[in-house]
Design a protein around this motif. Sequence first.
Motif, PDB file in Angstrom:
ATOM      1  N   LEU A 131      54.749 -76.092 -78.981  1.00 27.93           N
ATOM      2  CA  LEU A 131      54.817 -74.660 -79.276  1.00 27.93           C
ATOM      3  C   LEU A 131      55.905 -74.375 -80.297  1.00 27.93           C
ATOM      4  CD1 LEU A 131      54.004 -71.705 -78.696  1.00 27.93           C
ATOM      5  CD2 LEU A 131      55.737 -71.728 -76.884  1.00 27.93           C
ATOM      6  N   TYR A 132      57.064 -74.967 -80.112  1.00 32.84           N
ATOM      7  CA  TYR A 132      58.188 -74.756 -81.018  1.00 32.84           C
ATOM      8  C   TYR A 132      57.868 -75.223 -82.433  1.00 32.84           C
ATOM      9  CZ  TYR A 132      62.893 -75.331 -82.975  1.00 32.84           C
ATOM     10  OH  TYR A 132      64.009 -75.285 -83.778  1.00 32.84           O
ATOM     11  N   ALA A 133      57.316 -76.420 -82.557  1.00 30.67           N
ATOM     12  CA  ALA A 133      57.012 -76.964 -83.881  1.00 30.67           C
ATOM     13  C   ALA A 133      55.940 -76.130 -84.584  1.00 30.67           C
ATOM     14  CB  ALA A 133      56.567 -78.420 -83.758  1.00 30.67           C
ATOM     15  N   VAL A 134      54.858 -75.837 -83.882  1.00 29.97           N
ATOM     16  CA  VAL A 134      53.757 -75.088 -84.489  1.00 29.97           C
ATOM     17  C   VAL A 134      54.171 -73.639 -84.769  1.00 29.97           C
ATOM     18  CG1 VAL A 134      51.406 -74.212 -84.093  1.00 29.97           C
ATOM     19  CG2 VAL A 134      51.973 -76.582 -83.534  1.00 29.97           C
ATOM     20  N   ALA A 135      54.846 -73.013 -83.801  1.00 32.37           N
ATOM     21  CA  ALA A 135      55.277 -71.624 -83.986  1.00 32.37           C
ATOM     22  C   ALA A 135      56.268 -71.510 -85.139  1.00 32.37           C
ATOM     23  CB  ALA A 135      55.894 -71.081 -82.698  1.00 32.37           C
ATOM     24  N   SER A 136      57.126 -72.502 -85.306  1.00 31.95           N
ATOM     25  CA  SER A 136      58.098 -72.472 -86.409  1.00 31.95           C
ATOM     26  C   SER A 136      57.392 -72.479 -87.758  1.00 31.95           C
ATOM     27  CB  SER A 136      59.054 -73.664 -86.312  1.00 31.95           C
ATOM     28  OG  SER A 136      59.892 -73.530 -85.196  1.00 31.95           O
ATOM     29  N   VAL A 137      56.378 -73.320 -87.891  1.00 27.66           N
ATOM     30  CA  VAL A 137      55.653 -73.403 -89.160  1.00 27.66           C
ATOM     31  C   VAL A 137      54.855 -72.126 -89.412  1.00 27.66           C
ATOM     32  CG1 VAL A 137      53.827 -74.629 -90.404  1.00 27.66           C
ATOM     33  CG2 VAL A 137      55.556 -75.922 -89.143  1.00 27.66           C
ATOM     34  N   ILE A 138      54.123 -71.669 -88.413  1.00 29.11           N
ATOM     35  CA  ILE A 138      53.295 -70.470 -88.602  1.00 29.11           C
ATOM     36  C   ILE A 138      54.161 -69.225 -88.825  1.00 29.11           C
ATOM     37  CG2 ILE A 138      51.658 -68.913 -87.455  1.00 29.11           C
ATOM     38  CD1 ILE A 138      50.414 -71.464 -86.193  1.00 29.11           C
ATOM     39  N   ALA A 139      55.177 -69.049 -87.988  1.00 29.84           N
ATOM     40  CA  ALA A 139      56.056 -67.888 -88.154  1.00 29.84           C
ATOM     41  C   ALA A 139      56.808 -67.962 -89.483  1.00 29.84           C
ATOM     42  CB  ALA A 139      57.039 -67.789 -86.991  1.00 29.84           C
ATOM     43  N   GLY A 140      57.182 -69.171 -89.908  1.00 29.15           N
ATOM     44  CA  GLY A 140      57.844 -69.338 -91.203  1.00 29.15           C
ATOM     45  C   GLY A 140      56.940 -68.932 -92.354  1.00 29.15           C
ATOM     46  N   LEU A 141      55.669 -69.318 -92.283  1.00 27.11           N
ATOM     47  CA  LEU A 141      54.712 -68.918 -93.323  1.00 27.11           C
ATOM     48  C   LEU A 141      54.508 -67.405 -93.343  1.00 27.11           C
ATOM     49  CD1 LEU A 141      52.030 -71.733 -92.942  1.00 27.11           C
ATOM     50  CD2 LEU A 141      53.504 -71.334 -94.916  1.00 27.11           C
ATOM     51  N   LEU A 142      54.385 -66.815 -92.168  1.00 24.98           N
ATOM     52  CA  LEU A 142      54.210 -65.362 -92.093  1.00 24.98           C
ATOM     53  C   LEU A 142      55.457 -64.631 -92.588  1.00 24.98           C
ATOM     54  CD1 LEU A 142      52.380 -65.082 -88.647  1.00 24.98           C
ATOM     55  CD2 LEU A 142      51.376 -64.778 -90.930  1.00 24.98           C
ATOM     56  N   ALA A 143      56.624 -65.134 -92.217  1.00 21.25           N
ATOM     57  CA  ALA A 143      57.872 -64.510 -92.671  1.00 21.25           C
ATOM     58  C   ALA A 143      58.026 -64.619 -94.180  1.00 21.25           C
ATOM     59  CB  ALA A 143      59.068 -65.154 -91.962  1.00 21.25           C
ATOM     60  N   THR A 144      57.679 -65.770 -94.733  1.00 20.98           N
ATOM     61  CA  THR A 144      57.753 -65.943 -96.184  1.00 20.98           C
ATOM     62  C   THR A 144      56.802 -64.979 -96.886  1.00 20.98           C
ATOM     63  OG1 THR A 144      58.325 -68.273 -95.915  1.00 20.98           O
ATOM     64  CG2 THR A 144      57.509 -67.600 -98.073  1.00 20.98           C
ATOM     65  N   THR A 145      55.590 -64.850 -96.342  1.00 24.03           N
ATOM     66  CA  THR A 145      54.611 -63.925 -96.910  1.00 24.03           C
ATOM     67  C   THR A 145      55.131 -62.494 -96.862  1.00 24.03           C
ATOM     68  OG1 THR A 145      52.817 -65.403 -96.252  1.00 24.03           O
ATOM     69  CG2 THR A 145      52.222 -63.121 -96.751  1.00 24.03           C
ATOM     70  N   ALA A 146      55.729 -62.120 -95.745  1.00 19.93           N
ATOM     71  CA  ALA A 146      56.298 -60.770 -95.627  1.00 19.93           C
ATOM     72  C   ALA A 146      57.451 -60.592 -96.618  1.00 19.93           C
ATOM     73  CB  ALA A 146      56.787 -60.529 -94.196  1.00 19.93           C
ATOM     74  N   GLY A 147      58.273 -61.607 -96.772  1.00 23.80           N
ATOM     75  CA  GLY A 147      59.375 -61.549 -97.732  1.00 23.80           C
ATOM     76  C   GLY A 147      58.874 -61.394 -99.157  1.00 23.80           C
ATOM     77  N   ILE A 148      57.806 -62.108 -99.484  1.00 20.18           N
ATOM     78  CA  ILE A 148      57.210 -61.987-100.818  1.00 20.18           C
ATOM     79  C   ILE A 148      56.688 -60.564-101.036  1.00 20.18           C
ATOM     80  CG2 ILE A 148      55.245 -62.730-102.240  1.00 20.18           C
ATOM     81  CD1 ILE A 148      55.730 -65.579-101.041  1.00 20.18           C
ATOM     82  N   ALA A 149      56.065 -59.997-100.008  1.00 26.15           N
ATOM     83  CA  ALA A 149      55.555 -58.626-100.123  1.00 26.15           C
ATOM     84  C   ALA A 149      56.693 -57.637-100.361  1.00 26.15           C
ATOM     85  CB  ALA A 149      54.775 -58.251 -98.864  1.00 26.15           C
ATOM     86  N   VAL A 150      57.802 -57.833 -99.665  1.00 28.21           N
ATOM     87  CA  VAL A 150      58.960 -56.952 -99.870  1.00 28.21           C
ATOM     88  C   VAL A 150      59.539 -57.171-101.268  1.00 28.21           C
ATOM     89  CG1 VAL A 150      61.322 -56.467 -99.110  1.00 28.21           C
ATOM     90  CG2 VAL A 150      59.501 -56.774 -97.419  1.00 28.21           C
ATOM     91  N   GLY A 151      59.695 -58.430-101.664  1.00 28.73           N
ATOM     92  CA  GLY A 151      60.238 -58.746-102.985  1.00 28.73           C
ATOM     93  C   GLY A 151      59.369 -58.233-104.118  1.00 28.73           C
ATOM     94  N   ALA A 152      58.063 -58.133-103.868  1.00 29.76           N
ATOM     95  CA  ALA A 152      57.139 -57.634-104.893  1.00 29.76           C
ATOM     96  C   ALA A 152      57.371 -56.162-105.208  1.00 29.76           C
ATOM     97  CB  ALA A 152      55.693 -57.851-104.451  1.00 29.76           C
TER      98      ALA A 152
END
Length: 163
Positions: A131-152
């Motif tokens: 759970l930790y490994a998979v959640a870290s990757v998925i949440a990291g991708l979602l967080a990066t996507t959200a960060g890109i949206a804010v940065g845009a």
Amino acid sequence: MTRRPDPAPTLPVDPDSVPRESGPLHVRPSAIAAVAAGGLLGAPLRYGLGVAFPTSAGQFPWTTFAINIAGALLLGCLLEALTRLGDDAGWRRRLRLCLGTGVLGSFTTYSTLAVDTDLLVRDHHLGSAALYAVASVIAGLLATTAGIAVGAQVRTRRVEVSR
């Protein structure tokens, strides 16, 4: 000697591949200093959070998880905003190196993610480890996507304000 035409004239030139007197970016003293200065902020911040919010053996490592997700969000925002503001040169490059590579690079921690996952496996908490490994990757991708949206929004707001 006849020079051949560029086979891909529309492709941008990688600024790090252009020979300069001071050498490639990764060996320039100013670039190293920018990364080091940022690292002096990010690493102690991560360490302090780990001390303030420790994880007991066999428990889900929430502190490392939160650090890595926050770092992914901030890095996505920073890099997208800097890209929209112009070329990777001058103050934008120094900011990217200091904040992106230095602060956020030393704040986030893939190695602790790997160690925490390994410790969960060794303590026979296979479900938590997965759970930790998979959640870290998925949440990291979602967080990066959200960060890109804010940065845009950086250029959009800047253009709207100037009108």
